[in-house]
Design a protein around this motif. Structure first.
Motif, PDB file in Angstrom:
ATOM      1  N   LEU A 157      -3.290  -5.800 -21.292  1.00 31.19           N
ATOM      2  CA  LEU A 157      -2.580  -4.476 -21.119  1.00 31.19           C
ATOM      3  C   LEU A 157      -1.145  -4.437 -21.595  1.00 31.19           C
ATOM      4  O   LEU A 157      -0.882  -3.802 -22.458  1.00 31.19           O
ATOM      5  CB  LEU A 157      -2.942  -3.889 -19.862  1.00 31.19           C
ATOM      6  CG  LEU A 157      -2.492  -2.444 -19.776  1.00 31.19           C
ATOM      7  CD1 LEU A 157      -3.134  -1.368 -20.799  1.00 31.19           C
ATOM      8  CD2 LEU A 157      -2.504  -2.018 -18.426  1.00 31.19           C
ATOM      9  N   PHE A 158      -0.395  -5.155 -21.074  1.00 36.05           N
ATOM     10  CA  PHE A 158       0.927  -5.447 -21.368  1.00 36.05           C
ATOM     11  C   PHE A 158       1.141  -5.714 -22.705  1.00 36.05           C
ATOM     12  O   PHE A 158       2.040  -5.101 -23.504  1.00 36.05           O
ATOM     13  CB  PHE A 158       1.582  -6.226 -20.322  1.00 36.05           C
ATOM     14  CG  PHE A 158       1.645  -6.194 -19.039  1.00 36.05           C
ATOM     15  CD1 PHE A 158       1.395  -4.767 -18.468  1.00 36.05           C
ATOM     16  CD2 PHE A 158       1.586  -7.224 -18.169  1.00 36.05           C
ATOM     17  CE1 PHE A 158       1.198  -4.610 -17.024  1.00 36.05           C
ATOM     18  CE2 PHE A 158       1.550  -7.113 -16.819  1.00 36.05           C
ATOM     19  CZ  PHE A 158       1.352  -5.797 -16.136  1.00 36.05           C
ATOM     20  N   THR A 159       0.474  -6.689 -23.470  1.00 32.54           N
ATOM     21  CA  THR A 159       0.380  -6.860 -24.590  1.00 32.54           C
ATOM     22  C   THR A 159       0.333  -5.737 -25.658  1.00 32.54           C
ATOM     23  O   THR A 159       0.892  -5.692 -26.523  1.00 32.54           O
ATOM     24  CB  THR A 159      -0.335  -8.278 -25.002  1.00 32.54           C
ATOM     25  OG1 THR A 159      -0.017  -9.244 -24.202  1.00 32.54           O
ATOM     26  CG2 THR A 159      -0.212  -8.594 -26.489  1.00 32.54           C
ATOM     27  N   GLN A 160      -0.848  -5.129 -25.159  1.00 35.83           N
ATOM     28  CA  GLN A 160      -1.268  -3.816 -26.161  1.00 35.83           C
ATOM     29  C   GLN A 160       0.009  -2.810 -25.969  1.00 35.83           C
ATOM     30  O   GLN A 160       0.092  -2.132 -26.903  1.00 35.83           O
ATOM     31  CB  GLN A 160      -2.354  -3.321 -25.358  1.00 35.83           C
ATOM     32  CG  GLN A 160      -3.118  -2.094 -26.203  1.00 35.83           C
ATOM     33  CD  GLN A 160      -4.046  -1.346 -25.210  1.00 35.83           C
ATOM     34  OE1 GLN A 160      -4.836  -1.924 -24.574  1.00 35.83           O
ATOM     35  NE2 GLN A 160      -4.411  -0.013 -25.423  1.00 35.83           N
ATOM     36  N   GLN A 161       0.550  -2.887 -24.900  1.00 35.00           N
ATOM     37  CA  GLN A 161       1.697  -1.899 -24.797  1.00 35.00           C
ATOM     38  C   GLN A 161       2.991  -2.344 -25.309  1.00 35.00           C
ATOM     39  O   GLN A 161       4.255  -1.523 -24.841  1.00 35.00           O
ATOM     40  CB  GLN A 161       1.814  -1.307 -23.347  1.00 35.00           C
ATOM     41  CG  GLN A 161       0.529  -0.613 -22.846  1.00 35.00           C
ATOM     42  CD  GLN A 161       0.722   0.481 -21.582  1.00 35.00           C
ATOM     43  OE1 GLN A 161       1.893   0.272 -21.142  1.00 35.00           O
ATOM     44  NE2 GLN A 161      -0.231   1.101 -21.107  1.00 35.00           N
ATOM     45  N   THR A 198     -13.656   5.737 -35.172  1.00 29.87           N
ATOM     46  CA  THR A 198     -13.810   6.566 -36.759  1.00 29.87           C
ATOM     47  C   THR A 198     -12.482   5.947 -37.336  1.00 29.87           C
ATOM     48  O   THR A 198     -11.833   5.296 -36.753  1.00 29.87           O
ATOM     49  CB  THR A 198     -13.510   7.913 -36.235  1.00 29.87           C
ATOM     50  OG1 THR A 198     -12.123   8.233 -35.742  1.00 29.87           O
ATOM     51  CG2 THR A 198     -14.322   8.730 -35.525  1.00 29.87           C
ATOM     52  N   VAL A 199     -12.585   6.246 -38.666  1.00 24.75           N
ATOM     53  CA  VAL A 199     -11.387   5.750 -39.421  1.00 24.75           C
ATOM     54  C   VAL A 199     -10.318   6.615 -39.197  1.00 24.75           C
ATOM     55  O   VAL A 199      -8.975   5.559 -38.928  1.00 24.75           O
ATOM     56  CB  VAL A 199     -11.581   6.206 -41.147  1.00 24.75           C
ATOM     57  CG1 VAL A 199     -10.575   5.512 -41.771  1.00 24.75           C
ATOM     58  CG2 VAL A 199     -12.950   5.326 -41.423  1.00 24.75           C
ATOM     59  N   ARG A 200     -10.251   7.911 -38.801  1.00 24.44           N
ATOM     60  CA  ARG A 200      -8.994   8.205 -38.401  1.00 24.44           C
ATOM     61  C   ARG A 200      -8.353   8.028 -36.954  1.00 24.44           C
ATOM     62  O   ARG A 200      -7.137   7.597 -36.966  1.00 24.44           O
ATOM     63  CB  ARG A 200      -9.323   9.869 -38.017  1.00 24.44           C
ATOM     64  CG  ARG A 200      -7.949  10.817 -37.776  1.00 24.44           C
ATOM     65  CD  ARG A 200      -8.317  12.192 -37.545  1.00 24.44           C
ATOM     66  NE  ARG A 200      -7.112  12.985 -37.301  1.00 24.44           N
ATOM     67  CZ  ARG A 200      -6.918  14.182 -37.028  1.00 24.44           C
ATOM     68  NH1 ARG A 200      -8.147  14.883 -37.676  1.00 24.44           N
ATOM     69  NH2 ARG A 200      -5.929  14.793 -36.759  1.00 24.44           N
ATOM     70  N   GLU A 201      -9.166   7.581 -36.162  1.00 26.70           N
ATOM     71  CA  GLU A 201      -8.747   6.784 -34.798  1.00 26.70           C
ATOM     72  C   GLU A 201      -8.231   5.634 -35.032  1.00 26.70           C
ATOM     73  O   GLU A 201      -7.179   5.116 -34.558  1.00 26.70           O
ATOM     74  CB  GLU A 201      -9.963   6.813 -34.058  1.00 26.70           C
ATOM     75  CG  GLU A 201      -9.551   6.340 -32.527  1.00 26.70           C
ATOM     76  CD  GLU A 201     -10.732   5.936 -31.608  1.00 26.70           C
ATOM     77  OE1 GLU A 201     -10.476   5.447 -30.500  1.00 26.70           O
ATOM     78  OE2 GLU A 201     -11.855   6.431 -32.061  1.00 26.70           O
ATOM     79  N   ALA A 202      -8.899   5.045 -35.930  1.00 28.65           N
ATOM     80  CA  ALA A 202      -8.163   3.380 -36.118  1.00 28.65           C
ATOM     81  C   ALA A 202      -6.819   3.408 -36.791  1.00 28.65           C
ATOM     82  O   ALA A 202      -6.028   2.826 -36.562  1.00 28.65           O
ATOM     83  CB  ALA A 202      -9.338   2.608 -37.216  1.00 28.65           C
ATOM     84  N   LEU A 203      -6.773   4.553 -37.696  1.00 31.87           N
ATOM     85  CA  LEU A 203      -5.285   4.563 -38.363  1.00 31.87           C
ATOM     86  C   LEU A 203      -4.388   5.191 -37.645  1.00 31.87           C
ATOM     87  O   LEU A 203      -3.134   4.758 -37.559  1.00 31.87           O
ATOM     88  CB  LEU A 203      -5.408   5.590 -39.824  1.00 31.87           C
ATOM     89  CG  LEU A 203      -6.231   5.290 -40.812  1.00 31.87           C
ATOM     90  CD1 LEU A 203      -6.485   6.109 -41.893  1.00 31.87           C
ATOM     91  CD2 LEU A 203      -5.937   3.828 -41.284  1.00 31.87           C
ATOM     92  N   THR A 204      -4.764   5.956 -36.284  1.00 32.62           N
ATOM     93  CA  THR A 204      -3.475   6.409 -35.510  1.00 32.62           C
ATOM     94  C   THR A 204      -3.239   5.413 -34.417  1.00 32.62           C
ATOM     95  O   THR A 204      -2.699   5.775 -33.618  1.00 32.62           O
ATOM     96  CB  THR A 204      -4.081   7.898 -35.100  1.00 32.62           C
ATOM     97  OG1 THR A 204      -5.357   7.880 -34.369  1.00 32.62           O
ATOM     98  CG2 THR A 204      -4.218   8.643 -36.304  1.00 32.62           C
ATOM     99  N   TYR A 205      -4.241   4.450 -34.207  1.00 33.18           N
ATOM    100  CA  TYR A 205      -3.934   3.537 -33.057  1.00 33.18           C
ATOM    101  C   TYR A 205      -2.753   2.713 -33.317  1.00 33.18           C
ATOM    102  O   TYR A 205      -2.561   2.148 -33.977  1.00 33.18           O
ATOM    103  CB  TYR A 205      -5.255   2.401 -33.138  1.00 33.18           C
ATOM    104  CG  TYR A 205      -5.115   1.635 -31.888  1.00 33.18           C
ATOM    105  CD1 TYR A 205      -5.384   1.925 -30.521  1.00 33.18           C
ATOM    106  CD2 TYR A 205      -4.598   0.075 -32.197  1.00 33.18           C
ATOM    107  CE1 TYR A 205      -5.301   1.078 -29.571  1.00 33.18           C
ATOM    108  CE2 TYR A 205      -4.759  -0.567 -31.136  1.00 33.18           C
ATOM    109  CZ  TYR A 205      -5.127  -0.181 -29.786  1.00 33.18           C
ATOM    110  OH  TYR A 205      -4.851  -1.237 -28.852  1.00 33.18           O
ATOM    111  N   LEU A 206      -1.938   2.709 -32.006  1.00 31.53           N
ATOM    112  CA  LEU A 206      -0.694   2.232 -31.864  1.00 31.53           C
ATOM    113  C   LEU A 206      -1.068   0.877 -31.311  1.00 31.53           C
ATOM    114  O   LEU A 206      -1.454   0.556 -30.343  1.00 31.53           O
ATOM    115  CB  LEU A 206       0.212   2.924 -30.964  1.00 31.53           C
ATOM    116  CG  LEU A 206       1.701   2.552 -30.707  1.00 31.53           C
ATOM    117  CD1 LEU A 206       2.407   2.680 -32.141  1.00 31.53           C
ATOM    118  CD2 LEU A 206       2.287   3.374 -29.508  1.00 31.53           C
TER     119      LEU A 206
END
Length: 811
Positions: free
Chosen positions: A292-296, A803-811
Motif C-alpha cells: 500500500l505504501f509503495t502504491q501511494q 476499463t481502458v479509461r480506468e487504467a489510463l487515469t490510475y495513479l
C-alpha cells in the motif's frame, strides 16, 4: 493529525477497504488461536494444581511386605508423624478386584481404595458427590463418578467385589466420589471405588502414606530428592526398630498429576504453532502495508511537495496500522476467551479434573491486547519509516516494479505451441520475488504442518498396530494367587476356541535406591510409574520385542534380566547391557545382570523380563504363574468375550481364584486413550496457518492486480476478453498454490521426522515410526488448488472489469 490527514486516512480506508478487511482477519484469526491457547495454558496449571493439591496427596507411600490391623497401623502412623521431616502419616491399602453389577460380571477391573473407619482423612482425600457419607457403613461402597459409565452402575445398585484371596463381598453403591488425583477411569479402563476397612474381614492395611515437609517448615516439599531422603529414613526406621520388611517405597513426582505433563506438552506445542501463525500474519500485514505504501509513493511525493513533513506522514500511516491492530484485537478477544475456556475444559477432562474457574487471569488478557496492538506496528515499522522518508524527487521517479521476465521464462516464451495466457500468468507470478516467496512460504508452512500432522497420525496408527501385533494373545486372565503353570495350561486347553496358552508370572518390583531400599515412581493408581517383572514362557515369542542393547533371555537362564528403556531411564539411567542392578522382589533384595535393553512404549506392557527359573531362584519360591494369555481360533470380539468367560469358569472349576479374565481389546482401548491427544497438536497448528496462507494468497493477488492496472487496461484495449483476463489471474493463483505444495515437500518430511521423535518420546517413550500420509498430500494439493481459485476469484473479477479509461487515469 490535522483535518486534511484525517480526511486522507478515511479516504484510504474507504477505497482499500477490502485490503484492510483482509489484514484485520489475518491478525484476528491468528490472535484468536494464540489468545485461546494462552488463556487455557495460564488456567490449566492453576486448576490442575488446585484440584490435585485439594486431595492432600501423599509425598511417599511405603508398602509393607505384610498388612497390619487398623489399630496397629494407626499407632505406627502416630509414631511416624514424630519422625524428622514427616508432617502427616496414615495407613491405607488398595487392591484390584473383579466386579459384578447386579449379578452381571464386568470385563474391567475395579481398583478399591481402603481406609480405616476412624481415619481423619487429612491426607489422600476425595470429595463426596451424590448421597453417600464417609466412612460408608459396612456393606456399602463409594464409586468414582467417572467410573459409573465404564462399569454400567448407578447409586443404589448392588456390587459383588472379589478381593484377592478373599471371599466375594456383596456391597451396595451408596454414593459417588470425585478424586482428581487419579487418571480418568475411561482412559485407564479401570474403575475406582472407596471402601471402609470395616467392610473387610479380616481388615489389614499395608501402606503407610506420609507427607514430607520442607526442612524447618510445615508446607509440603516439592523436591523429590528431599522426599526420597525422608522416606528412606522412615523405611530404615521401620526395618530397624519395628521389624517390618519394605516391599516398595513409591515416590512419584511431587504434587504433579500423572497426566499433567500431557496437557502441558499439548498446550506448549499448540502455543508455539499459534505464535508462529501470529508472526506470519503480522509479516503478511506488514507486506500488505508495504504494498500500500509503495502504491501511494506518488501521493507521498505530492503531500511533501505541498508542505507535509516525514513525521506527519509517518503518524498518518501509524494511525492506519493501529486502527487495523485495534480492530483485529477487539475482534479476537471474545473468540479467544471462548476457545480458551473450551480447550481448558477438554484438557482438564483428559486429566479427570472438574474446573472450578474457567476464567484466565487478568494478565493473560493483557498479553493478548499488548501483542495484538503492539506486534503489527512493530513489524510494519520499517516499511512505514522508509515510505515516510522518501523524497519528492524519488517519488516523482517512482515507476513501480519491473515487469521484465526472467531468463528462463523469456526462453519459454519463444517455444511454439505453449499457451500465451499460461506464460503470462507464470511471468506475473514471479515478477515480484519477495511477494512470491512470502505467499509461497505461508502456503508451504500450512501444507507442511498439515501433511506432518496427518503423517504423525499415520505414525500413531502404526504404533497401535505394533501394539496389537505384540499383544498377539486374545484373552488375558489374572489369578489372585499363583498356581502351577502345568495345571493352569491343562485347565485352559479344554476350553472350546482356545488355540494356544501361555502362562506367565507378573510381580511388582522395586529398584534399589538410598539405604538399599526399593524405590519407584509409582503413583497412587499403581499404574503410572510402577515397575513389574514378567517371566517369559519357554520357547520363542510370537512377537519378540525390539532389542536396543544386548540380547534376549536364554531358556532356563538365571540371574539375568532384560529391562525396557522406560524403566532403565526412570530408575537407573546410567546402566546398560552387561551391568548389574539390585532389585527387590517381594521385599527381598537380589542382584541381577542386565542381559539387554528392549524398546517399549508407555502403557505397552511389562517393564522387566526374566525366566521362570530366574524369578524362582531370586524369590526362593517354586516357579508359579499368575497370568494366562490365551490365543483363540477366531480373533473377533464376540469369540474373545465368550472364551474369556469360559476360561474364567475353567480356572475357577480347577480350584484357582481368578481376578479378571477379559478380552485384550480393553488394554488396546486404554493405550489408544493415551495416544488420542497427539494428533490434536499439529492439526490445531495447521488450521490458523492455513487461514493465514489463504489470506496471504488473496492479498498477493489483490496487490498484483493493483500493480498491473494499466497492463490489464492495455490488454482490454487490444481485444482481450474478460474471460481471458480472469483465466490468467486464476492461473496465477493456482501456480502459487502448486509452488507452495512443491516447497512444502522437504519441510513436511523434516517436520514429520522431528516431531515423530519428539512427541513419540514424550507420549510413548519411544520415537513414532516414520510414515508419510499420501492421502494427506493429495488432500492438501486439492485444497490448495481449490483455495487458490476461491482466493483469487475477487481479484480475477476486478481485473476482468478494468476499463481502458480506468487504467489510463490510475495513479
Amino acid at each position: 493529525m490535522n483535518g486534511l490527514m484525517a480526511v486522507k486516512l478515511r479516504r484510504d480506508l474507504r477505497i482499500s477497504w477490502s485490503r484492510f478487511v483482509l489484514m484485520v482477519i489475518a491478525i484476528a484469526v491468528s490472535l484468536t488461536v494464540f489468545g485461546g491457547l494462552l488463556a487455557a495454558w495460564t488456567s490449566i496449571g492453576r486448576e490442575t494444581s488446585g484440584a490435585y493439591m485439594s486431595t492432600e496427596p501423599a509425598s511417599a507411600t511405603i508398602v509393607l511386605d505384610r498388612g497390619l490391623d487398623p489399630a496397629s497401623m494407626a499407632a505406627l502412623a502416630a509414631e511416624a508423624r514424630k519422625r524428622p521431616g514427616v508432617s502427616e502419616a496414615t495407613g491405607r491399602t488398595q487392591f484390584d478386584a473383579a466386579v459384578a453389577v447386579n449379578g452381571q460380571q464386568r470385563a474391567v477391573p475395579l481398583q478399591v481404595f481402603v481406609a480405616a473407619p476412624d481415619d481423619p482423612m487429612r491426607m489422600a482425600q476425595f470429595d463426596l458427590r451424590q448421597e453417600g457419607t464417609w466412612p460408608p457403613p459396612p456393606g456399602e461402597i463409594l464409586i468414582g463418578g467417572d467410573s459409573l459409565g465404564l462399569l454400567g452402575v448407578a447409586p443404589g445398585d448392588g456390587l459383588t467385589v472379589t478381593p484377592p484371596g478373599a471371599p466375594p463381598l456383596r456391597l451396595r453403591v451408596s454414593g459417588t466420589v470425585y478424586d482428581p488425583s487419579l487418571a480418568p477411569s475411561p482412559q485407564e479402563q479401570r474403575g475406582h471405588a472407596y471402601l471402609s476397612a470395616a467392610s473387610l474381614q479380616p481388615a489389614v492395611l499395608d501402606q503407610l502414606k506420609i507427607q514430607v515437609a520442607e526442612p524447618g517448615q510445615r508446607i509440603p516439599s516439592r523436591d523429590r530428592d528431599t522426599v526420597v531422603k525422608v522416606a528412606g529414613e522412615v523405611g530404615a526406621w521401620l526395618q530397624r526398630d519395628k521389624g517390618l520388611a519394605i516391599a516398595e517405597i513409591q515416590v512419584p513426582a511431587p504434587y504433579a498429576h500423572p497426566h499433567q505433563w500431557q496437557a502441558d506438552v499439548l498446550l506448549l506445542s499448540l502455543m508455539a504453532g499459534g505464535a508462529a501463525a501470529l508472526l506470519l500474519s503480522t509479516i503478511l500485514v506488514a507486506n500488505m502495508l508495504n504494498n500500500l505504501f509503495t502504491q501511494q509513493i506518488p501521493q507521498i511525493g505530492i503531500m511533501k511537495a505541498v508542505g507535509a513533513n516525514s513525521g506527519r506522514i509517518a503518524r498518518l500511516y501509524l494511525a492506519m496500522v493501529l486502527l487495523v491492530s485495534a480492530a483485529a484485537t477487539l475482534l479476537a478477544l471474545v473468540p479467544a476467551t471462548l476457545i480458551g475456556r473450551y480447550l481448558l475444559g477438554r484438557l482438564l477432562g483428559t486429566l479427570g479434573i472438574q474446573a472450578t474457574n474457567v476464567a484466565a487471569p487478568w494478565w493473560a488478557y493483557a498479553v493478548i491486547v499488548a501483542v495484538g496492538l503492539g506486534l503489527p506496528p512493530l513489524m510494519a515499522l520499517r516499511p512505514l519509516v522508509r515510505a515516510s522518508r522518501i523524497t519528492v524527487r524519488a517519488a516523482i521517479d517512482h515507476h513501480g516494479g519491473s515487469s521484465k521476465p526472467s531468463g528462463a521464462i523469456a526462453r519459454l516464451s519463444r517455444l511454439h505451441g505453449l499457451d500465451r495466457g499460461l506464460l503470462m500468468a507464470l511471468r506475473n507470478t514471479v515478477r515480484r520475488p519477495a511477494r512470491f516467496w512470502l505467499s509461497v512460504g505461508m502456503l508451504a508452512s500450512a501444507g507442511a504442518v498439515f501433511v506432518a500432522s496427518m503423517s504423525l497420525n499415520s505414525g500413531t496408527q502404526a504404533v497401535e498396530e505394533q501394539r496389537r501385533q505384540q499383544r498377539y494373545w486374545d484373552v488375558d486372565a489374572q489369578l489372585d494367587a499363583p498356581a502351577r503353570a502345568a495345571a493352569v495350561a491343562e485347565a485352559v486347553r479344554t476350553v472350546p476356541g482356545v488355540e494356544r496358552v501361555e502362562a506367565w508370572k507378573r510381580a511388582k518390583i522395586g529398584i534399589a535406591g538410598p539405604d538399599a531400599l526399593p524405590f519407584t515412581r509409582t503413583y497412587p493408581d499403581q499404574g503410572h510409574g510402577s515397575v513389574s517383572v514378567n517371566t517369559v514362557p519357554e520357547g520363542p515369542l510370537p512377537a519378540p520385542p525390539t532389542m536396543l542393547q544386548g540380547r534376549w533371555l536364554q531358556p532356563g537362564e538365571t540371574g539375568a534380566v532384560v529391562l525396557s528403556q522406560i524403566v532403565r531411564d526412570n530408575t537407573v539411567p546410567g546402566l546398560g547391557a552387561g551391568d548389574t542392578v539390585r532389585l527387590f522382589i517381594d521385599g527381598k533384595p537380589s542382584t541381577w545382570r542386565i542381559a539387554g535393553i528392549v524398546e517399549e512404549r508407555e502403557g505397552g506392557g511389562g517393564d522387566a523380563y526374566t525366566t521362570a527359573a530366574g524369578l524362582a531362584a531370586a524369590s526362593g519360591q517354586p516357579p508359579l504363574v499368575n497370568q494366562v494369555r490365551v490365543m483363540t481360533t477366531a480373533h473377533d470380539e464376540q469369540t474373545r468375550q465368550s472364551v474369556a468367560a469360559a476360561v474364567e469358569r475353567a480356572l475357577t472349576g480347577a480350584g484357582m481364584d481368578v481376578g479378571v479374565a477379559a478380552s485384550v481389546s480393553r488394554t488396546n482401548a486404554a493405550s489408544a486413550g493415551h495416544m488420542g491427544p497427539v494428533l490434536l497438536v499439529l492439526l490445531g497448528v495447521a488450521l490458523p496457518l492455513g487461514v493465514v496462507g489463504a489470506i496471504g494468497l488473496a492479498s498477493t493477488m489483490s496487490a498484483n492486480i493493483l500493480d498491473r492496472t494499466r497492463e490489464f487496461g492495455v490488454m482490454h484495449a487490444i481485444g482481450a476478453r474478460p474471460k481471458t483476463v480472469r483465466r490468467i489471474v486464476v492461473a496465477e493463483g493456482v501456480l502459487l498454490a502448486l509452488a507452495g505444495c512443491v516447497v512444502a515437500i522437504l519441510p513436511a518430511l523434516g517436520l514429520t521426522a522431528v516431531l515423530g521423535v519428539g512427541l513419540g518420546n514424550l507420549f510413548t517413550k519411544a520415537p513414532l515410526p516414520f510414515r508419510v500420509s499420501l492421502p494427506a498430500v493429495g488432500i492438501w494439493v486439492v485444497l490448495s488448488v481449490l483455495g487458490a481459485m476461491l482466493a483469487t476469484e475477487a481479484a480475477a473479477s476486478r481485473a476482468s472489469r478494468i476499463t481502458v479509461r480506468e487504467a489510463l487515469t490510475y495513479l
